[in-house]
Design a protein around this motif. Structure first.
Motif, PDB file in Angstrom:
ATOM      1  N   PRO A   1       6.110  11.665   7.634  1.00 11.69           N
ATOM      2  CA  PRO A   1       5.658  10.773   8.847  1.00 11.69           C
ATOM      3  C   PRO A   1       4.876  10.032   8.153  1.00 11.69           C
ATOM      4  CG  PRO A   1       7.403  12.698  10.206  1.00 11.69           C
ATOM      5  CD  PRO A   1       6.315  13.499   8.995  1.00 11.69           C
ATOM      6  N   ARG A   2       3.249  10.297   8.912  1.00 11.63           N
ATOM      7  CA  ARG A   2       2.087   9.391   8.603  1.00 11.63           C
ATOM      8  C   ARG A   2       2.064   8.868   6.862  1.00 11.63           C
ATOM      9  NH1 ARG A   2      -2.584  12.249  12.026  1.00 11.63           N
ATOM     10  NH2 ARG A   2      -3.078   9.739  11.570  1.00 11.63           N
ATOM     11  N   LEU A   3       2.144   9.761   6.635  1.00  6.64           N
ATOM     12  CA  LEU A   3       2.181   9.014   4.705  1.00  6.64           C
ATOM     13  C   LEU A   3       3.590   8.143   4.290  1.00  6.64           C
ATOM     14  CD1 LEU A   3       2.091  12.369   3.186  1.00  6.64           C
ATOM     15  CD2 LEU A   3       0.242  10.663   3.752  1.00  6.64           C
ATOM     16  N   LEU A   4       4.680   8.195   5.431  1.00  4.87           N
ATOM     17  CA  LEU A   4       5.636   7.120   4.736  1.00  4.87           C
ATOM     18  C   LEU A   4       4.700   5.973   5.216  1.00  4.87           C
ATOM     19  CD1 LEU A   4       8.577   9.086   5.658  1.00  4.87           C
ATOM     20  CD2 LEU A   4       8.162   8.173   3.711  1.00  4.87           C
ATOM     21  N   PRO A   5       4.311   4.896   6.069  1.00  2.00           N
ATOM     22  CA  PRO A   5       3.371   3.859   6.034  1.00  2.00           C
ATOM     23  C   PRO A   5       2.338   3.832   5.175  1.00  2.00           C
ATOM     24  CG  PRO A   5       4.209   4.625   8.301  1.00  2.00           C
ATOM     25  CD  PRO A   5       4.235   6.312   7.096  1.00  2.00           C
ATOM     26  N   MET A   6       2.072   3.979   4.862  1.00  2.00           N
ATOM     27  CA  MET A   6       0.830   4.280   3.469  1.00  2.00           C
ATOM     28  C   MET A   6       1.487   3.472   2.832  1.00  2.00           C
ATOM     29  SD  MET A   6      -1.754   7.054   4.781  1.00  2.00           S
ATOM     30  CE  MET A   6      -2.560   6.919   3.363  1.00  2.00           C
ATOM     31  N   LEU A   7       3.098   3.910   2.472  1.00  2.37           N
ATOM     32  CA  LEU A   7       2.984   2.904   0.909  1.00  2.37           C
ATOM     33  C   LEU A   7       3.374   1.862   1.151  1.00  2.37           C
ATOM     34  CD1 LEU A   7       5.953   5.767   0.406  1.00  2.37           C
ATOM     35  CD2 LEU A   7       4.034   5.997  -1.052  1.00  2.37           C
ATOM     36  N   ASP A   8       3.347   0.990   1.945  1.00  7.33           N
ATOM     37  CA  ASP A   8       3.958  -0.062   2.312  1.00  7.33           C
ATOM     38  C   ASP A   8       2.864  -1.041   2.158  1.00  7.33           C
ATOM     39  OD1 ASP A   8       6.141   0.446   2.806  1.00  7.33           O
ATOM     40  OD2 ASP A   8       5.782   0.670   5.696  1.00  7.33           O
ATOM     41  N   ARG A   9       1.554  -0.058   1.981  1.00  4.73           N
ATOM     42  CA  ARG A   9      -0.130  -1.111   1.618  1.00  4.73           C
ATOM     43  C   ARG A   9      -0.250  -0.705   0.567  1.00  4.73           C
ATOM     44  NH1 ARG A   9      -3.026  -1.737   6.357  1.00  4.73           N
ATOM     45  NH2 ARG A   9      -4.860  -1.681   5.826  1.00  4.73           N
ATOM     46  N   PRO A  10      -0.558  -1.792  -0.550  1.00  2.03           N
ATOM     47  CA  PRO A  10      -1.065  -1.223  -1.445  1.00  2.03           C
ATOM     48  C   PRO A  10      -2.438  -0.862  -1.804  1.00  2.03           C
ATOM     49  CG  PRO A  10      -0.229  -3.943  -1.806  1.00  2.03           C
ATOM     50  CD  PRO A  10      -0.622  -3.309   0.145  1.00  2.03           C
ATOM     51  N   ASP A  11      -3.186  -0.977  -0.319  1.00  3.25           N
ATOM     52  CA  ASP A  11      -4.655   0.154  -1.134  1.00  3.25           C
ATOM     53  C   ASP A  11      -4.324   1.784  -0.579  1.00  3.25           C
ATOM     54  OD1 ASP A  11      -4.269  -0.518   2.059  1.00  3.25           O
ATOM     55  OD2 ASP A  11      -5.801  -1.886   2.375  1.00  3.25           O
ATOM     56  N   THR A  12      -3.840   1.819   0.404  1.00  3.35           N
ATOM     57  CA  THR A  12      -2.971   3.383   0.443  1.00  3.35           C
ATOM     58  C   THR A  12      -1.970   3.546  -0.300  1.00  3.35           C
ATOM     59  OG1 THR A  12      -1.782   2.551   2.151  1.00  3.35           O
ATOM     60  CG2 THR A  12      -4.389   3.012   2.359  1.00  3.35           C
ATOM     61  N   ALA A  13      -1.018   3.038  -1.022  1.00  2.00           N
ATOM     62  CA  ALA A  13       0.584   3.279  -1.445  1.00  2.00           C
ATOM     63  C   ALA A  13      -0.233   3.983  -2.663  1.00  2.00           C
ATOM     64  CB  ALA A  13       1.021   2.100  -2.312  1.00  2.00           C
ATOM     65  N   ALA A  14      -1.417   4.944  -3.778  1.00  2.23           N
ATOM     66  CA  ALA A  14      -1.251   5.091  -4.769  1.00  2.23           C
ATOM     67  C   ALA A  14      -1.579   6.865  -3.844  1.00  2.23           C
ATOM     68  CB  ALA A  14      -2.582   4.865  -5.071  1.00  2.23           C
ATOM     69  N   ALA A  15      -2.332   6.874  -3.070  1.00  3.84           N
ATOM     70  CA  ALA A  15      -3.089   8.186  -2.339  1.00  3.84           C
ATOM     71  C   ALA A  15      -1.707   8.220  -1.113  1.00  3.84           C
ATOM     72  CB  ALA A  15      -4.313   7.885  -1.352  1.00  3.84           C
ATOM     73  N   ALA A  16      -0.817   8.044  -0.961  1.00  7.85           N
ATOM     74  CA  ALA A  16       0.464   8.225  -0.392  1.00  7.85           C
ATOM     75  C   ALA A  16       1.110   9.049  -1.396  1.00  7.85           C
ATOM     76  CB  ALA A  16       0.561   7.254   0.442  1.00  7.85           C
ATOM     77  N   ALA A  17       1.376   8.317  -2.616  1.00  9.49           N
ATOM     78  CA  ALA A  17       2.508   8.865  -3.318  1.00  9.49           C
ATOM     79  C   ALA A  17       1.912   9.673  -4.160  1.00  9.49           C
ATOM     80  CB  ALA A  17       2.448   7.300  -4.437  1.00  9.49           C
ATOM     81  N   ARG A  18       0.863  10.118  -4.308  1.00  6.71           N
ATOM     82  CA  ARG A  18       0.348  11.623  -4.971  1.00  6.71           C
ATOM     83  C   ARG A  18       0.661  12.885  -3.525  1.00  6.71           C
ATOM     84  NH1 ARG A  18      -4.489  11.657  -8.398  1.00  6.71           N
ATOM     85  NH2 ARG A  18      -4.009  13.547  -9.235  1.00  6.71           N
ATOM     86  N   ALA A  19       0.269  12.496  -1.862  1.00  9.96           N
ATOM     87  CA  ALA A  19       0.699  12.914  -1.534  1.00  9.96           C
ATOM     88  C   ALA A  19       1.926  13.638  -0.899  1.00  9.96           C
ATOM     89  CB  ALA A  19      -0.041  13.050   0.058  1.00  9.96           C
ATOM     90  N   LEU A  20       3.172  12.615  -1.462  1.00 12.81           N
ATOM     91  CA  LEU A  20       4.404  13.029  -0.829  1.00 12.81           C
ATOM     92  C   LEU A  20       4.822  13.384  -2.001  1.00 12.81           C
ATOM     93  CD1 LEU A  20       5.170   9.363   0.462  1.00 12.81           C
ATOM     94  CD2 LEU A  20       5.518  11.202   1.511  1.00 12.81           C
ATOM     95  N   VAL A  21       4.398  13.980  -3.579  1.00 18.32           N
ATOM     96  CA  VAL A  21       5.179  14.064  -4.307  1.00 18.32           C
ATOM     97  C   VAL A  21       3.768  15.159  -4.190  1.00 18.32           C
ATOM     98  CG1 VAL A  21       4.454  14.399  -7.162  1.00 18.32           C
ATOM     99  CG2 VAL A  21       5.506  12.812  -6.195  1.00 18.32           C
ATOM    100  N   ALA A  22       3.135  15.873  -3.925  1.00 18.05           N
ATOM    101  CA  ALA A  22       2.433  17.155  -3.996  1.00 18.05           C
ATOM    102  C   ALA A  22       2.507  17.857  -2.571  1.00 18.05           C
ATOM    103  CB  ALA A  22       1.039  17.689  -3.451  1.00 18.05           C
ATOM    104  N   ALA A  23       3.271  17.290  -1.764  1.00 14.02           N
ATOM    105  CA  ALA A  23       4.082  18.036  -0.245  1.00 14.02           C
ATOM    106  C   ALA A  23       5.850  18.157  -0.814  1.00 14.02           C
ATOM    107  CB  ALA A  23       4.158  16.403   0.674  1.00 14.02           C
ATOM    108  N   HIS A  24       6.173  17.717  -1.519  1.00 14.12           N
ATOM    109  CA  HIS A  24       7.788  17.724  -1.602  1.00 14.12           C
ATOM    110  C   HIS A  24       7.653  17.528  -3.199  1.00 14.12           C
ATOM    111  CE1 HIS A  24       8.761  16.685   2.333  1.00 14.12           C
ATOM    112  NE2 HIS A  24       7.408  15.678   2.218  1.00 14.12           N
ATOM    113  N   PRO A  25       7.458  18.747  -3.448  1.00 10.97           N
ATOM    114  CA  PRO A  25       7.669  19.001  -5.096  1.00 10.97           C
ATOM    115  C   PRO A  25       8.899  18.837  -5.732  1.00 10.97           C
ATOM    116  CG  PRO A  25       6.617  20.911  -4.307  1.00 10.97           C
ATOM    117  CD  PRO A  25       7.133  19.771  -2.703  1.00 10.97           C
ATOM    118  N   GLY A  26      10.078  19.246  -5.119  1.00 12.25           N
ATOM    119  CA  GLY A  26      11.477  18.973  -5.596  1.00 12.25           C
ATOM    120  C   GLY A  26      11.754  17.920  -5.244  1.00 12.25           C
ATOM    121  N   SER A  27      13.243  18.193  -4.890  1.00 13.27           N
ATOM    122  CA  SER A  27      13.975  17.018  -4.688  1.00 13.27           C
ATOM    123  C   SER A  27      14.352  16.538  -3.417  1.00 13.27           C
ATOM    124  CB  SER A  27      15.127  17.492  -5.208  1.00 13.27           C
ATOM    125  OG  SER A  27      16.320  18.291  -4.622  1.00 13.27           O
ATOM    126  N   ASP A  28      13.676  17.028  -2.685  1.00 13.76           N
ATOM    127  CA  ASP A  28      13.689  17.415  -0.800  1.00 13.76           C
ATOM    128  C   ASP A  28      13.065  16.440  -0.394  1.00 13.76           C
ATOM    129  OD1 ASP A  28      11.334  18.172  -1.363  1.00 13.76           O
ATOM    130  OD2 ASP A  28      11.862  19.801  -0.015  1.00 13.76           O
TER     131      ASP A  28
END
Length: 287
Positions: free
Chosen positions: A171-198
């Motif tokens: 839930p703390r990573l999701l708002p970071m996707l809305d900021r160009p300066d943090t979106a890349a880091a947040a996207a990588r973290a989300l993929v690492a945290a959810h490597p499947g389809s969940d």
């Protein structure tokens, strides 16, 4: 930064007119220079005396604020980085002030030198990164947007390393996707945290590509663009829709100009690292 630059104006400060815990601060120039000694015992003793004098039991003084520029430069120059960053953080955190010309002057001095400290958030040494994050965080809201952004990115990088164990912080990573300066880091973290389809509802690999691409747009800093390209590569070829790779291809072909911001003031054109990163992001798709 060499030591001549670090100490360029050290002797121009009216140290005898300033005070630390033990009286006039005329000993600080020698202590600051001694911190750079090749002999570990000498350097460690000087560092301890600095702690005792300018951050005495958490109290800061007029001499503390005057010493901050030199402490920050020393850390940026690679001198006892973790320890000096810890000292800077303790100075920024202190609310116990004695004989300061202006309330908050010591913390303000640390904030003014954040541009020297922020790059250490990405240092190759994990302990230095941790100390830098702690020091910057001690500045609180006064760290400004650059400081807060750097901390968010560092926090997301830690989440990436944790992998699925980082799911509780999604839930703390999701708002970071809305900021160009943090979106890349947040996207990588989300993929690492959810490597499947969940992943959370609405967060697909393709949607993450859309969130990350603006960080590689014209006008972005080189570091932001490189972080975006690394994130796109991590998302994988299957994340791209047919039209999305074209925006990355422009970078790979050197047809885009990335304009530095903040500390980076130059214009980066046909940058070798940038083009290689862009080609890496497209490689699997083009095979």
């Amino acid at each position: 930064m060499d030591l001549a630059t670090v100490f360029a104006d050290l002797d121009r400060v009216a140290w005898p007119e300033l005070h630390h815990a033990y009286g006039p601060a005329d000993d600080l120039p020698d202590l600051l220079r001694a911190v750079t000694a090749s002999d570990e015992e000498t350097a460690a003793e000087a560092e301890q005396e600095l702690w005792s004098g300018i951050v005495h039991q958490g109290t800061v003084y007029g001499a503390t604020a005057a010493a901050v520029p030199f402490l920050a430069r020393l850390a940026a120059a690679g001198v006892r980085r973790g320890n000096l960053l810890g000292m800077l953080g303790a100075i920024a955190e202190s609310g116990d002030e004695h004989r300061l010309d202006q309330p908050g002057a010591a913390r303000a001095a640390v904030v003014a030198h954040l541009p020297l400290m922020l790059p250490l958030l990405s240092d190759s040494d994990a302990e230095v990164r941790q100390c830098a994050a702690w020091a910057v965080a001690r500045c609180g809201q006064t760290a400004g947007p650059d400081g807060r952004t750097a901390l968010r990115r560092r926090w997301a990088e830690v989440a990436t390393l944790l992998g699925p164990a980082a799911r509780p912080v999604t839930p703390r990573l999701l708002p970071m996707l809305d900021r160009p300066d943090t979106a890349a880091a947040a996207a990588r973290a989300l993929v690492a945290a959810h490597p499947g389809s969940d992943r959370p509802a609405g967060i697909t690999l393709t949607s993450l590509v859309d969130r990350v691409l603006p960080a590689a747009a014209p006008g972005a800093s080189l570091n932001s663009a490189l972080a975006a390209l690394e994130a796109l590569a991590a998302l994988g070829a299957g994340a791209f829709t047919p039209g999305q790779p074209r925006r990355v291809q422009l970078l790979a072909d050197g047809e885009r100009r990335i304009v530095g911001s903040g500390i980076q003031t130059g214009i980066i054109h046909n940058d070798t690292e940038m083009r290689a990163a862009a080609r890496g992001g497209l490689w699997d798709r083009d095979r």
